[in-house]
Structures are given as structure tokens and as C-alpha cells.
Scaffold this active site. Sequence first.
Site, mmCIF file in Angstrom:
data_model
loop_
_atom_site.group_PDB
_atom_site.id
_atom_site.type_symbol
_atom_site.label_atom_id
_atom_site.label_comp_id
_atom_site.label_asym_id
_atom_site.label_seq_id
_atom_site.Cartn_x
_atom_site.Cartn_y
_atom_site.Cartn_z
ATOM 1 N N GLU A 412 0.829 -1.211 0.000
ATOM 2 C CA GLU A 412 0.000 0.000 0.000
ATOM 3 C C GLU A 412 0.859 1.254 0.000
ATOM 4 O O GLU A 412 0.736 2.139 0.854
ATOM 5 C CB GLU A 412 -0.951 -0.010 1.203
ATOM 6 C CG GLU A 412 -1.854 -1.210 1.182
ATOM 7 C CD GLU A 412 -3.009 -1.126 2.147
ATOM 8 O OE1 GLU A 412 -3.003 -0.263 3.029
ATOM 9 O OE2 GLU A 412 -3.933 -1.939 2.002
ATOM 10 N N GLU A 487 -4.081 -8.902 0.023
ATOM 11 C CA GLU A 487 -4.706 -8.768 1.347
ATOM 12 C C GLU A 487 -6.197 -8.850 1.153
ATOM 13 O O GLU A 487 -6.759 -8.147 0.309
ATOM 14 C CB GLU A 487 -4.358 -7.405 1.965
ATOM 15 C CG GLU A 487 -3.305 -7.483 3.038
ATOM 16 C CD GLU A 487 -2.948 -6.117 3.616
ATOM 17 O OE1 GLU A 487 -1.820 -5.674 3.338
ATOM 18 O OE2 GLU A 487 -3.762 -5.515 4.336
HETATM 19 C C1 GAL Z 1 -4.134 -2.832 5.240
HETATM 20 C C2 GAL Z 1 -2.650 -2.760 5.544
HETATM 21 C C3 GAL Z 1 -2.280 -3.729 6.648
HETATM 22 C C4 GAL Z 1 -3.220 -3.571 7.790
HETATM 23 C C5 GAL Z 1 -4.612 -3.832 7.303
HETATM 24 C C6 GAL Z 1 -5.679 -3.809 8.362
HETATM 25 O O1 GAL Z 1 -4.587 -1.750 4.520
HETATM 26 O O2 GAL Z 1 -1.918 -3.091 4.409
HETATM 27 O O3 GAL Z 1 -0.961 -3.485 7.071
HETATM 28 O O4 GAL Z 1 -3.109 -2.275 8.276
HETATM 29 O O5 GAL Z 1 -4.935 -2.837 6.350
HETATM 30 O O6 GAL Z 1 -6.950 -4.012 7.779
#
Ligand code: GAL
Length: 817
Positions: A412, A487
Site C-alpha cells: 500500500e 490482502e
Molecule cells: C491494510 C494494511 C495492513 C493492515 C490492514 C488492516 O490496509 O496493508 O498493514 O493495516 O490494512 O486491515
Amino acid sequence: MNTLRRLVFALLCLSLTSAWTREIESFNSDWKFARFGPMPDGSELAEPKGMEKTAYDDSEWRDLDLPHDWGIEGPFRSDLPNRTGKLPWAGIGWYRKSFDSPKSDAGKRIFIDFDGSMSGTEVWLNGEYVGEWPYGYSSFRLDLTDKLKVGKKNTIAVRLDNKPESSRWYPGGGIYRNVRLVKVAPTHIDHWGVYVTTPIVNADEATVKIETSLAGQSSKAEIQHEITEDGSDKVIATGQGKLSFIKVASPKLWDLDSPSLYQLHTKVLVDGKTVDTYTSIFGIRTIKYTANEGFYLNGKLVRMNGVCQHHDLGPLGAAVNVRAIERQIEILQSFGVNAIRTAHNPPAPEFLDLCDRMGILVQVESFDCWYRKKADNDYARHFWEWWERDTINMVRRDRNHPSIVMWSTGNEILEMSHPEEAWISQMQTDLIKKEDPTRPVSFGGSKPDAAFNGFQNTIDVYGFNYKPHLYAEFREKNPDIPVYSSESASTVSSRGEYFFPVSDDKFIGQGGYFQVSSYDLTAPNWAYRPDIEFEAQDKYPWVFGEFVWTGFDYLGEPTPYNKDKTNLLNFTDPAERERMTKELAKLGGDIPPRSSYFGIVDLCGFPKDRYYMYQARWVPELPLVHILPHWNWPERIGEVTPVHIYTSGDEVELFLNGKSLGRKQKGVFEYRLRWDDVIYEPGELLAVSYKNGQVWAKNSVQTTGEATQLKLTADRNLIAADGQDLSFITVEVLDAKEQLVPRSHNNVQFSISGPAEIIATGNGAPTNHTSFQSKERKVFNGKALVVIRSIKGKKGNVTLTAKSDGLTTATVKVRVK
Ligand code: GAL
């Protein structure tokens, strides 16, 4: 000694030594340690000058062995940030160690290898500056040769400056990974200097390509290689030269179910004498990614059922421990995980060794930010000066691991909203490809634009963070780029907590004392429940898998209670919001949550309900039916209490006290079965699951009696007397019928006899501020964990005892051998 005499001495030593072989010595023991700057109790201690000098008096400093995480020692402090765990990891730490250099060190090159040191490491030997490494997750080597006093006592001093506001999660603090001294002849294999790939693999033969780089090269150096199967001495193939191609007949492929490994033994000879030996572990396998189908391992299409993992080991903190990492992987594999993304930094080498041995696909990631910062003191400060060295060290250290199937340059990254900065991505991809052309480069893209604004063309495979709704558009606009979810989900829940009424609104579901409901429907605004990713993955099977955020709960980032007002508003209905605001005011703004709610398992490794949802999908051959919630609701008699079921079957009939509440079939894109209007009455819920019309699995939950007894169960009853091995002991509060009492919070005291020590306790509650080293702990919804460690060289029987007022005492035995 002047240079000439040194040279003569070195040559003399060389001629006297019949065989120079590489010496690798653990450098973990007998350090002195002291902290300065912000102290654990909140005070400040000025950092004296001159601590790098040999003569500095460190006799009052604490004695310890590495790996060491000073942050996990606590205490939890309400004034410290929630998002980094409310632990005092920020500060300055000094480590000093005196050691003898034997006469046989003369003429050798002497290096110190750090696997990772958190952070801002600077090193002095005998008062002279040796070098530094800012990034806490990189492995690095420093050359001690010129400053070493051969045949004498030497003093090494290491200063760490672990700045506050440097992370979005708990980073730990200290020399938290292993340290070694490496002693080699002047002509030797360079650091991470053997690179093994397998360019041609088929059933009867594999070609193993070996590239060796030598340092301090003598023109007469010869290189010889021997290959053995891992765990065997029998040489199966040989070769020679810096660039060598060796054929292995009938190769045993590295695969998920049979992760076969090989060892490559490399020897360097000068004038017929061995001057260096070096062992590399490798695997023989092929990988391929296609946009239309996905990921192939050894020619077979494999879906990545992955999770993201931060590096901490729960109550043990960031300090590396092989058994603790192995247990995490075992737990992940138990619900079908076959892939791990090392969010958002390079892992400990031991983690990758275990993934090689246990058959896990890995994406190794370098950074959470480039030059645009996410936290005031994060890696952005170092990016321009250090990205190249950190990236090279990541790839060179790890490129022989068969488990690694992708690299990631970042998560990100804020630059991704600036198309004119795509070159920053490209330069990292190019460097990685130069160091390792055999694996694709990726990143975790969050901003939708990165998938379409040119950034997508700077990598080989595209990772979407939380964008299942963009898969179709991505494929249309980028027909040639393989894609996956780097993710997914970020569903939040607390083990064993359920709040009513149950709502499908993802922002609702908070309750109790800063807990989140375990109906698995709650998520922050950027996230969603698991079902939504499953649907997208099923609709678009060319999306080659997902990495759920996260496998384990981790220290820090307790969203929705991250002390971030935006999240607080996101999550609650107006009434809840008002209640939370008042609660916050009462606490003076310092709310207790200190670890995440994202895990499929909690911080101690205990499954939450979601565990079974993923298990049903990822281990479909396992007959499984899981019921939630528990059935102890004396205050809800006559009230609607929804029941949700996860099953690997396709149909379920639910019974309450013997009465059928109906049989339901999973529809298309349906991943849980719901009985949303069950009226609570105490007794038994029974679920019978069917697959293709046949009974497939049965399960029930009962209203339990009062808590009467404790139970202890060790994950291993036999551990090694190496001072490292652990047994993880689960504590449960049971009723007279040995059923777990789901809402129990009894306080339990632990004691131990025999050759082991209690090193940590935990209960999985993200709000609990009892020290992780405490020998007393409340169970959280019926469960707690005790971690015991052997003592080096001490063998015998260990008994752990758990006592709690009003409950029958429990013991468990562990043998230390
Ligand atoms: C994402 C981020 C992660 C964590 C996650 C929590 O956007 O890449 O490191 O913060 O959100 O939902």
C-alpha cells in the site's frame, strides 16, 4: 603489527593450517545490556558518552543472551500508542560483549552476521566504529577483521536507536534475531555467495545451476560442488567451477505435500587445499504464473490459500524462536493455509527454513513504505539511501529457498497514487530481477488507481488489497497480468465474544469491554467479511488466490480500537458511538486495546470461529460442521439468538433440544448457513451436515454447567534440553462434564517444578494488560496459554500446576530430554 609483518604472519598461519574451513559460531550468549532514553516506566534516562569504549564499566548492566526483545518485557502502558502494542519498545539500547579471539584467527576474515536488529544498529569493536544498519528487518554482515585483536580479549559494543512512531504495528526492540561470528580464509565464498536455481526440471532429470561468487579471490582458486539429498551423506551428483550446471537424475520435487530438499556442498581449494566449505539448501521445483489460469507449481495449478503474517510471536514478542514459529505454521496449516505473505518486511531466516521443510509458499516483502512516510520515523527516512542495500540483502539471503515463489516491493505504497513515480517501483523490480530472475515481483496495491495508472506495468503479478469488486475490470484492462489478492477480508473478531442484535452492517458488532463480535460480519470500512472474497475468487478463478489479513492476531493495530476516532465512528451506530465516546472520556483517551482483532486465530493461537470457515473451504475433504455462538445465554431466554454454521458439507439440519429448526442447503456463492431467528432456550444445539445427500459431519454445543475444574494440555510432552525448545500448554476452565465453560474468566496461578521455566502466559484478549511474563492470568472465554522453555543441559521431568479459587487444580507433565 605493521602491514608487512601482518601479511607474513598470515601466510605463516595459512601454511601451518592444513585445512581452512569456515567457522560459524553462535554469538548469542553472554551479552551485557542497558537501556537509555525513554525507559519502560515512562521516565527518561540520559545516555552517557563513551559506552563504545573498551574500558567502559558495564559491570552493573544486565546479563542476557540473544535473541532479545526488550519491548515484550513491558509493562503495558496506557499512555503508549495502541497501534504499536502499548509496549515500551521505543528507546535506545546498548549491548556489549567481551570475547577472546584465539590465535588461530590470525589471517582470517572475521565477520559478524546479524539476522535482524530492531533498529538503527551501530557497531564498534574495541572502541572503533565498524558500521551500521538502520532497517530493523534486514540481515546484514559487518567486517570486524581490521579491528580485531587476535589472540586477545575484544569488546564489541552495539547501539540501537529504536525510534518511536516508526511503525504501524508492534516492531519489538533489540537484537531480536540470531547473531553469528563467521571466520573464513582470505579467499572465501562471499556472503550469500552461492545462488542455486533449477532452470530445467523434468521427471527423469533436473539441471541445477550454481553461481558462486568468491571474495578476496586467489586466481588459483578452484570450486567443487557435491549434491546430497537433505539428511543423507550420499553424494548423488558433482560439478565444478564458478558457474556450474549439475544434473540430478530422478529429482524429488519440492512440493506442498512432499517438500523434498537437497544440500549443495561447495568447496573452495587453493593449491589443492580446502580453504572454504559452504552448504546451501535448495529444492527442485518449477513455478509459472499465467493471467488466464493462475499459479502452477511443478506443472499443477495450485490456488494460494494464504494469510498475511506479521513477525511477532504473540506473548513471546519479536524474539526469534524456532519452535514458536513452527507452531504458528502448524496451526496455519491445520486450517488449510498453503501460503504466507511476510507482511510487510523480510522475515527471520528460520521462518523460511521452516516453510521449506513444511511445504508453504511464501511471498517475501521488503517494505511498508518507500520515500513517502506512513509514520513520522518510518523507513521513509532511509529509503533513498538504503533501499538498494536492503533489497539486495533480502534477495541474496533468501533466493535459494524453494518456498519463496514471489517477491513484493511493498505494501500500500503511497507513491502509487502518483503515476509519475512509477519509476520508483520499476527500479526496485529491476534490481530484484537482476538478483533473481526466476521469481515474479509483485506489490500489495491498495489505491484502485495503481491497478490502472501504469504502476501495474512495473511488476509481474498484481496484488490487490481489498478490491474484489475490481477483478473483472482489471482483467479487461490488463489481460496479460496475473492477479491475486495480496490482502483480503480484514474481518475483525474477539474469540468467544458475541453481541446482539446481530447485524449484517459491517460497522456494527462492537461491544463488551472493547471486544468485537465473533459472528464474523464486522470489518473496517476498507474491508469485508470472508464470504465476499470467496465469492469473487469463485467467480474469477484466474485470481490465483488470497492472503487473508491475518492468520494470527498480532501485537498492535487493534482496529477498530486503534485510538483512531475515524474508526470509532466507522464502527458504531449512534448509540454505540455515544457509549464509546463516554467510555473513552472516562479512560482519559487512553483505551486499553493493544493487539489486533484481525486474526483467524487469536494471539495465543486459539481458533476463532472464522478458523472453521476457512477450514471448510480450504480443507474440503475434512468432514466439518461448526456451530456458533456458544449456548450459554441465561439472560437471553426467549430472545432471538442467531445461529451460524460453517461446514464442508453442502446442507445442514439444525436441532434445538431435539426439535428440527429446518434443513438448509448452501446456495451458489453461499459460504455459511444461517438460522437468524432462533429463540434461545438452554440445552443443546445439534447440527447434522450432509454432502451429496449423505450424512457428512455432526457437531453440537451444549449449555454448560458451572465451572468446576481446570485442564492443562501440552502441545508437546517431550522437549529438548537445549534452552530453546518450548511446550505450549493450553489452560481450559471446564464444567463437571468436562465441557469448556465459554464465558469464564477465572484467575489462574501457575507454578512449575523441574528443569524448565515459564516464559510467557497469554489469553488472547486484545485488551489484557497483565504482563506476558506473569505467572498468574485470567482465562479469556475459558482459555489461556502457558509457554514453558527448557534450560540448557538440564534434563528431567517437569510438572506445570494450575490453581484457581473454587476449581479443581490441574497438572501436566512434560519431559525434557
Ligand atoms: C491494510 C494494511 C495492513 C493492515 C490492514 C488492516 O490496509 O496493508 O498493514 O493495516 O490494512 O486491515
